[in-house]
Design an enzyme around this catalytic site. Structure first.
Site, PDB file in Angstrom:
ATOM      1  N   ARG A  52     -46.901  41.148  63.616  1.00 56.84           N
ATOM      2  CA  ARG A  52     -46.281  40.012  64.321  1.00 56.84           C
ATOM      3  C   ARG A  52     -45.765  38.988  63.312  1.00 56.84           C
ATOM      4  O   ARG A  52     -44.725  38.370  63.495  1.00 56.84           O
ATOM      5  CB  ARG A  52     -47.275  39.369  65.306  1.00 56.84           C
ATOM      6  CG  ARG A  52     -46.791  38.062  65.903  1.00 56.84           C
ATOM      7  CD  ARG A  52     -47.482  37.680  67.214  1.00 56.84           C
ATOM      8  NE  ARG A  52     -48.916  37.951  67.208  1.00 56.84           N
ATOM      9  CZ  ARG A  52     -49.831  37.259  66.528  1.00 56.84           C
ATOM     10  NH1 ARG A  52     -49.482  36.219  65.788  1.00 56.84           N
ATOM     11  NH2 ARG A  52     -51.114  37.605  66.564  1.00 56.84           N
ATOM     12  N   TYR A 105     -24.080  30.806  79.842  1.00 57.73           N
ATOM     13  CA  TYR A 105     -24.605  32.077  80.370  1.00 57.73           C
ATOM     14  C   TYR A 105     -25.662  31.769  81.438  1.00 57.73           C
ATOM     15  O   TYR A 105     -26.540  30.917  81.233  1.00 57.73           O
ATOM     16  CB  TYR A 105     -25.211  32.862  79.205  1.00 57.73           C
ATOM     17  CG  TYR A 105     -25.959  34.092  79.592  1.00 57.73           C
ATOM     18  CD1 TYR A 105     -25.287  35.199  80.109  1.00 57.73           C
ATOM     19  CD2 TYR A 105     -27.336  34.180  79.438  1.00 57.73           C
ATOM     20  CE1 TYR A 105     -25.977  36.349  80.469  1.00 57.73           C
ATOM     21  CE2 TYR A 105     -28.028  35.328  79.786  1.00 57.73           C
ATOM     22  CZ  TYR A 105     -27.346  36.401  80.305  1.00 57.73           C
ATOM     23  OH  TYR A 105     -28.034  37.528  80.651  1.00 57.73           O
ATOM     24  N   ASP A 178     -24.393  29.257  70.820  1.00 55.54           N
ATOM     25  CA  ASP A 178     -24.624  30.655  71.211  1.00 55.54           C
ATOM     26  C   ASP A 178     -23.386  31.429  70.766  1.00 55.54           C
ATOM     27  O   ASP A 178     -22.319  31.303  71.362  1.00 55.54           O
ATOM     28  CB  ASP A 178     -24.841  30.743  72.726  1.00 55.54           C
ATOM     29  CG  ASP A 178     -25.125  32.173  73.202  1.00 55.54           C
ATOM     30  OD1 ASP A 178     -24.712  33.125  72.512  1.00 55.54           O
ATOM     31  OD2 ASP A 178     -25.734  32.323  74.274  1.00 55.54           O
ATOM     32  N   LYS A 203     -25.673  42.511  72.317  1.00 54.20           N
ATOM     33  CA  LYS A 203     -24.234  42.610  72.569  1.00 54.20           C
ATOM     34  C   LYS A 203     -23.511  43.110  71.312  1.00 54.20           C
ATOM     35  O   LYS A 203     -23.780  44.203  70.877  1.00 54.20           O
ATOM     36  CB  LYS A 203     -23.732  41.249  73.070  1.00 54.20           C
ATOM     37  CG  LYS A 203     -24.658  40.588  74.122  1.00 54.20           C
ATOM     38  CD  LYS A 203     -24.721  41.333  75.438  1.00 54.20           C
ATOM     39  CE  LYS A 203     -25.799  40.809  76.388  1.00 54.20           C
ATOM     40  NZ  LYS A 203     -25.816  39.392  76.668  1.00 54.20           N
TER      41      LYS A 203
HETATM   42  C1  LIG Z   1     -26.725  38.420  77.196  1.00 55.63           C
HETATM   43  C2  LIG Z   1     -26.586  37.024  76.768  1.00 55.63           C
HETATM   44  C3  LIG Z   1     -27.714  36.225  76.536  1.00 55.63           C
HETATM   45  C4  LIG Z   1     -29.123  36.702  76.802  1.00 55.63           C
HETATM   46  O1  LIG Z   1     -29.521  37.729  75.949  1.00 55.63           O
HETATM   47  P1  LIG Z   1     -30.534  38.916  76.332  1.00 55.63           P
HETATM   48  O2  LIG Z   1     -30.532  39.774  75.119  1.00 55.63           O
HETATM   49  O3  LIG Z   1     -29.983  39.593  77.547  1.00 55.63           O
HETATM   50  O4  LIG Z   1     -31.845  38.285  76.610  1.00 55.63           O
HETATM   51  C5  LIG Z   1     -27.504  34.941  76.063  1.00 55.63           C
HETATM   52  N1  LIG Z   1     -26.258  34.450  75.847  1.00 55.63           N
HETATM   53  C6  LIG Z   1     -25.163  35.188  76.080  1.00 55.63           C
HETATM   54  C7  LIG Z   1     -23.817  34.595  75.835  1.00 55.63           C
HETATM   55  C8  LIG Z   1     -25.282  36.486  76.549  1.00 55.63           C
HETATM   56  O5  LIG Z   1     -24.185  37.212  76.789  1.00 55.63           O
END
Ligand SMILES: *Cc1c(COP(=O)(O)O)cnc(C)c1O
Length: 385
Positions: A52, A105, A178, A203
């Protein structure tokens, strides 16, 4: 003397990826071990004690992420939302406030409003292009974090990172960006004045729709220490296999993003001249209100395109269910093209709130397939309208 910093793709391939010294294996091995032998009590071989707290495969990814975002420290988590949760708990406390984009999001808004709201952290969603409204919202509360997504999901709005950083800093707040939609290949928020970059590595960074993960990158040692402590104390770390897959994906980010951007531009241009289409949201189009800003703060315009249909919700639903190369699915940023109906899928959690998404909108994650096949697929789906 200026330091010779290798280019983006060189860093993507090599940062944190030293060959294994014993065998010379060019790809660093995947370390599954949860614990590490000690040569005496507290006498560690390479600083590793327990999984961890540290794992060599995760460290290799973290080093790679920091190098690509021009940060000094990166932290890898089990999902994007786990990263966001840890980030907010590391930097804010009950009584603090978060000002976020009103097109954030859906899952981010749900985390901030429904989970952290219950622990005393307030929030105000604002239109991030309205800097007067942003300043007022920041000043109205004990704002600790300003939270920006650019391009935003799914409306593809572009926010001015440098200008918003100034507004946040003038009020003593930190700016979080983000950077999931752009990826570090297209945009490096820390260089534009942001304090923290957060990612859903699920992503574009992972890039192959086969791993869920998240990351935080910073360049300030004080923030790094706070986030590192929470990562260890809360424990939402990425597992070794997830970290390995993410590192493998990240090595090809540059070549993937170039093709995503090229294909998305062609798809957006095709959509823009179709009579069935009411609006196309793609920052690469000159008609997009954020086009000039995107050109200034991004290397290219990315792989995400949103489209609204003149025929309303019915038309959007028909196209979503008629494509064959575009797969109807949640998520984005993989090599395969995906089609999403946000108001019932990714953004169902913000239905009925001020973050709700138009019902005639589809979001396309344009993959790296041959673009003529993508356009032919859309063409046959449009024929059903
Ligand atoms: C998918 C997404 C998230 C969340 O991420 P997870 O890996 O699904 O927890 C946050 N911000 C954006 C812009 C996203 O597309």
């Amino acid at each position: 003397m200026t330091e010779n910093i290798p280019g983006f793709n060189t860093r993507a391939v090599h940062a944190g990826q030293e060959f294994e010294p014993r065998t010379g294996a060019v790809v660093p091995p995947l370390h599954f071990s949860s614990t590490y032998a000690q040569d005496g009590i507290g006498n560690l071989r390479a600083g590793y004690e327990y999984g961890r707290g540290g794992n060599p495969t995760r460290d290799a990814l973290q080093e790679q992420l920091a190098a690509l975002e021009n940060g000094t420290h990166a932290y890898s988590f089990s999902s994007g939302l786990a990263a966001e949760d840890s980030l907010i708990r590391a930097l804010a406390e009950p009584g603090d406030h978060i000002v976020l984009g009103n097109d954030a999001y859906g899952g981010t808004y749900r985390l901030i409003s429904k989970v952290l709201g219950g622990w005393g952290i307030g929030n105000t969603p604002v239109d991030m292009s309205d800097h007067a409204a942003l300043k007022a919202a920041v000043a109205a509360n004990k704002t600790k974090l300003v939270w920006v997504e650019t391009p935003s999901n799914p409306m593809m709005r572009i926010s001015d990172i440098a200008a918003i950083a100034e507004i946040a800093h003038a009020a003593g707040a930190l700016l979080v960006v983000d950077n999931t939609f752009a990826s570090p290949y297209l945009q490096q928020p820390l260089d534009l004045g942001a304090d923290v970059v957060v990612h859903s590595t699920t992503k574009y960074i992972g890039g192959h729709s086969d791993v869920v993960g998240g990351a935080i990158v910073v360049k300030d040692p004080v923030l790094a220490e706070a986030i590192g402590f929470i990562q260890f104390a809360v424990g939402a770390v990425s597992g070794p296999m997830d970290a390995f897959l993410t590192t493998r994906g990240l090595k090809t980010l540059g070549v993937r993003m170039r093709t995503h951007s090229e294909n998305a531009m062609a798809v957006a241009q095709w959509l823009a001249q179709r009579p069935e289409v009411e609006a196309v949201h793609y920052p690469g189009l000159e008609s997009h209100p954020g086009h000039e800003l995107a050109k200034a703060q991004m290397r290219d315009f990315g792989g995400m395109v949103s489209v609204q249909f003149a025929g309303g919700e019915d038309a959007a639903r028909i196209v979503a269910e008629a494509t064959r190369v575009f797969t109807l699915a949640e998520s984005l940023g993989g090599i395969e093209s995906l089609m999403n109906y946000p108001s019932e899928m990714t953004h169902a959690s913000v239905k009925g709130t001020e973050l709700a998404v138009p019902v005639n909108l589809l979001r396309l994650s344009v993959g790296i397939e041959d673009v003529q096949d993508l356009i032919a697929d859309l063409d046959q789906a449009f024929a059903k309208l």
